[in-house]
Design a protein around this motif. Sequence first.
Motif, PDB file in Angstrom:
ATOM      1  N   ALA A  47     -16.084  -6.354  28.190  1.00 54.54           N
ATOM      2  CA  ALA A  47     -16.997  -7.475  28.381  1.00 54.54           C
ATOM      3  C   ALA A  47     -18.370  -7.191  27.763  1.00 54.54           C
ATOM      4  O   ALA A  47     -18.903  -6.088  27.921  1.00 54.54           O
ATOM      5  N   LYS A  48     -18.896  -8.167  27.050  1.00 48.90           N
ATOM      6  CA  LYS A  48     -20.217  -8.144  26.397  1.00 48.90           C
ATOM      7  C   LYS A  48     -20.270  -7.352  25.090  1.00 48.90           C
ATOM      8  O   LYS A  48     -21.352  -6.986  24.612  1.00 48.90           O
ATOM      9  N   ALA A  49     -19.108  -7.113  24.500  1.00 50.96           N
ATOM     10  CA  ALA A  49     -19.083  -6.368  23.241  1.00 50.96           C
ATOM     11  C   ALA A  49     -19.178  -7.275  22.016  1.00 50.96           C
ATOM     12  O   ALA A  49     -19.222  -6.790  20.884  1.00 50.96           O
ATOM     13  N   GLY A  50     -19.203  -8.589  22.244  1.00 53.00           N
ATOM     14  CA  GLY A  50     -19.247  -9.516  21.104  1.00 53.00           C
ATOM     15  C   GLY A  50     -17.994 -10.392  21.035  1.00 53.00           C
ATOM     16  O   GLY A  50     -17.585 -10.827  19.950  1.00 53.00           O
ATOM     17  N   THR A  51     -17.424 -10.646  22.181  1.00 49.18           N
ATOM     18  CA  THR A  51     -16.200 -11.456  22.282  1.00 49.18           C
ATOM     19  C   THR A  51     -16.394 -12.856  21.721  1.00 49.18           C
ATOM     20  O   THR A  51     -15.626 -13.313  20.866  1.00 49.18           O
ATOM     21  N   THR A  52     -17.406 -13.532  22.215  1.00 49.09           N
ATOM     22  CA  THR A  52     -17.654 -14.930  21.859  1.00 49.09           C
ATOM     23  C   THR A  52     -17.906 -15.070  20.357  1.00 49.09           C
ATOM     24  O   THR A  52     -17.444 -16.012  19.718  1.00 49.09           O
ATOM     25  N   TRP A  53     -18.638 -14.129  19.841  1.00 49.83           N
ATOM     26  CA  TRP A  53     -18.942 -14.086  18.405  1.00 49.83           C
ATOM     27  C   TRP A  53     -17.641 -13.975  17.609  1.00 49.83           C
ATOM     28  O   TRP A  53     -17.387 -14.751  16.674  1.00 49.83           O
ATOM     29  N   THR A  54     -16.802 -13.036  18.013  1.00 50.62           N
ATOM     30  CA  THR A  54     -15.525 -12.838  17.331  1.00 50.62           C
ATOM     31  C   THR A  54     -14.625 -14.067  17.476  1.00 50.62           C
ATOM     32  O   THR A  54     -13.944 -14.466  16.529  1.00 50.62           O
ATOM     33  N   ALA A 133     -15.560  -3.330  19.578  1.00 54.50           N
ATOM     34  CA  ALA A 133     -16.254  -2.377  20.438  1.00 54.50           C
ATOM     35  C   ALA A 133     -17.740  -2.387  20.104  1.00 54.50           C
ATOM     36  O   ALA A 133     -18.133  -2.606  18.950  1.00 54.50           O
ATOM     37  N   ARG A 134     -18.552  -2.169  21.118  1.00 53.61           N
ATOM     38  CA  ARG A 134     -20.013  -2.137  20.943  1.00 53.61           C
ATOM     39  C   ARG A 134     -20.530  -0.852  21.572  1.00 53.61           C
ATOM     40  O   ARG A 134     -20.006  -0.410  22.601  1.00 53.61           O
ATOM     41  N   ASN A 135     -21.560  -0.271  20.983  1.00 53.34           N
ATOM     42  CA  ASN A 135     -22.051   1.001  21.513  1.00 53.34           C
ATOM     43  C   ASN A 135     -22.413   0.874  22.986  1.00 53.34           C
ATOM     44  O   ASN A 135     -22.878  -0.166  23.453  1.00 53.34           O
ATOM     45  N   VAL A 141     -26.607  -2.743  28.573  1.00 54.50           N
ATOM     46  CA  VAL A 141     -27.777  -3.624  28.718  1.00 54.50           C
ATOM     47  C   VAL A 141     -27.325  -5.085  28.789  1.00 54.50           C
ATOM     48  O   VAL A 141     -27.748  -5.851  29.662  1.00 54.50           O
ATOM     49  N   SER A 142     -26.431  -5.454  27.897  1.00 55.23           N
ATOM     50  CA  SER A 142     -25.960  -6.838  27.849  1.00 55.23           C
ATOM     51  C   SER A 142     -25.200  -7.188  29.130  1.00 55.23           C
ATOM     52  O   SER A 142     -25.354  -8.285  29.684  1.00 55.23           O
ATOM     53  N   TYR A 143     -24.417  -6.239  29.612  1.00 56.18           N
ATOM     54  CA  TYR A 143     -23.632  -6.454  30.838  1.00 56.18           C
ATOM     55  C   TYR A 143     -24.564  -6.608  32.042  1.00 56.18           C
ATOM     56  O   TYR A 143     -24.325  -7.431  32.922  1.00 56.18           O
ATOM     57  N   PHE A 196     -16.348  -2.994  15.002  1.00 55.28           N
ATOM     58  CA  PHE A 196     -17.556  -2.597  15.725  1.00 55.28           C
ATOM     59  C   PHE A 196     -18.633  -3.678  15.601  1.00 55.28           C
ATOM     60  O   PHE A 196     -18.881  -4.195  14.497  1.00 55.28           O
ATOM     61  N   TYR A 197     -19.259  -3.962  16.737  1.00 54.62           N
ATOM     62  CA  TYR A 197     -20.354  -4.939  16.780  1.00 54.62           C
ATOM     63  C   TYR A 197     -21.437  -4.557  15.763  1.00 54.62           C
ATOM     64  O   TYR A 197     -21.975  -5.411  15.055  1.00 54.62           O
ATOM     65  N   GLU A 198     -21.725  -3.269  15.691  1.00 56.39           N
ATOM     66  CA  GLU A 198     -22.803  -2.800  14.800  1.00 56.39           C
ATOM     67  C   GLU A 198     -22.474  -3.094  13.331  1.00 56.39           C
ATOM     68  O   GLU A 198     -23.356  -3.484  12.559  1.00 56.39           O
ATOM     69  N   ASN A 230     -22.504 -20.148  10.080  1.00 59.86           N
ATOM     70  CA  ASN A 230     -22.257 -20.803  11.373  1.00 59.86           C
ATOM     71  C   ASN A 230     -21.932 -19.858  12.521  1.00 59.86           C
ATOM     72  O   ASN A 230     -21.919 -20.268  13.677  1.00 59.86           O
ATOM     73  N   THR A 231     -21.648 -18.595  12.182  1.00 61.07           N
ATOM     74  CA  THR A 231     -21.389 -17.635  13.257  1.00 61.07           C
ATOM     75  C   THR A 231     -22.565 -16.661  13.435  1.00 61.07           C
ATOM     76  O   THR A 231     -22.446 -15.664  14.139  1.00 61.07           O
ATOM     77  N   SER A 232     -23.692 -16.983  12.798  1.00 59.51           N
ATOM     78  CA  SER A 232     -24.892 -16.157  12.998  1.00 59.51           C
ATOM     79  C   SER A 232     -25.395 -16.386  14.427  1.00 59.51           C
ATOM     80  O   SER A 232     -25.104 -17.427  15.041  1.00 59.51           O
ATOM     81  N   MET A 260     -26.664 -16.374  25.228  1.00 60.56           N
ATOM     82  CA  MET A 260     -27.046 -15.912  23.892  1.00 60.56           C
ATOM     83  C   MET A 260     -28.432 -15.283  24.056  1.00 60.56           C
ATOM     84  O   MET A 260     -29.458 -15.929  23.856  1.00 60.56           O
ATOM     85  N   ARG A 261     -28.431 -14.044  24.444  1.00 59.73           N
ATOM     86  CA  ARG A 261     -29.660 -13.395  24.892  1.00 59.73           C
ATOM     87  C   ARG A 261     -30.496 -12.873  23.728  1.00 59.73           C
ATOM     88  O   ARG A 261     -31.574 -13.390  23.440  1.00 59.73           O
ATOM     89  N   LYS A 262     -30.027 -11.845  23.034  1.00 64.32           N
ATOM     90  CA  LYS A 262     -30.780 -11.277  21.913  1.00 64.32           C
ATOM     91  C   LYS A 262     -29.920 -11.095  20.679  1.00 64.32           C
ATOM     92  O   LYS A 262     -30.385 -11.282  19.560  1.00 64.32           O
ATOM     93  N   GLY A 263     -28.715 -10.639  20.893  1.00 64.68           N
ATOM     94  CA  GLY A 263     -27.782 -10.473  19.774  1.00 64.68           C
ATOM     95  C   GLY A 263     -28.225  -9.437  18.762  1.00 64.68           C
ATOM     96  O   GLY A 263     -28.107  -9.643  17.557  1.00 64.68           O
ATOM     97  N   THR A 264     -28.739  -8.313  19.246  1.00 68.39           N
ATOM     98  CA  THR A 264     -29.245  -7.283  18.324  1.00 68.39           C
ATOM     99  C   THR A 264     -28.621  -5.919  18.638  1.00 68.39           C
ATOM    100  O   THR A 264     -27.980  -5.735  19.668  1.00 68.39           O
TER     101      THR A 264
END
Length: 299
Positions: A47-54, A133-135, A141-143, A196-198, A230-232, A260-264
């Motif tokens: 959860a919070k690794a970038g699911t919605t984005w993907t 996967a996200r670091n 932090v996102s979670y 990877f999210y990064e 459109n996926t930015s 959509m908090r920070k996305g960084t």
Amino acid sequence: LSLEETMIQPVLFELDGVLLTQPIASIWDQVWKFKAKPDDVLIATYAKAGTTWTQEIVDMIQHNGDTEKCKRESTYKRHPFLEWFLAEPPSARYSGLELAEAMPSPRTIKTHLPTQLLPPSFWEQNCKIIYVARNAKDNLVSYYHFHRMNKGLPDPGTWEEFVEKFMTGKVLWGSWYDHVKGWWKAKDKHRILYLFYEDMKENPKREIQKIAKFLEKDLSQEVLNKIVHNTSFEVMKENPMANYTKDFQGIMDHSISPFMRKGTVADWKNHFTVAQNEKFDEDYKKKMSDTSLVFRMEL
Ligand code: A3P
């Protein structure tokens, strides 16, 4: 807590050492017996690794960059969230299983399950699986912020307390460390695209192309560029079909922290104290000593 909050806030239930919500535990037999089909595509993440984005990227690829088609429904309904189940309150009722079963093929399904809890039919049917996967620090932090804004999740407690829970795996969907390592190992035996999210932040075009290739879709440069745009984060933040403002009204409070908090990458630097960071790093080294998996904590 208000009466409404005590009604919504889930009781957690441990399954195989992994914390899930009580409603999920109550339907676990059905989740486990889920019948995947060979042409199902699974998007799996912690959860919070970038699911919605993907999910948005995959949907855009599947619809050849047609933004109108991708706005047919909100993310939650376009792609069934396999294990998620909530009967009450009625405004937030959701059954990923029912949605998936009612959906015509080819289906794209989302899950946060670790490999050992994934319904066996996904392996048996050799489904294509995209894992993101996200670091650990940014994921944490996102979670944390997601727990603060989402009344459907347990109270995170203080930041210090949540860091502790994350490190010991006492959070929903269990240990981040086991999750990312388990899927990393699984990719040697199964059809898994491990992303990877990064990398996605660093070069979205390259990663979108990887996904398109995995899904065996040829995209023109024009369509590819349209998908990148459109996926930015900036565009998705304003897209009501992707930013969760249409789902779970009264459960998610975007004024506390927007979905959509920070996305960084490296926002963890704004949260960890020096001491906390040292402690985290030391523990991280131990927990990640038995894997070849490497993360970038900054770009
Ligand atoms: P932050 O809380 O760090 O901003 P998930 O979809 O798995 O719940 O992950 C949510 C995280 O992904 C949030 O991270 C969210 O802002 C980020 N995110 C969503 N869409 C994004 C995009 N298009 N680009 C970059 N990050 C995105």
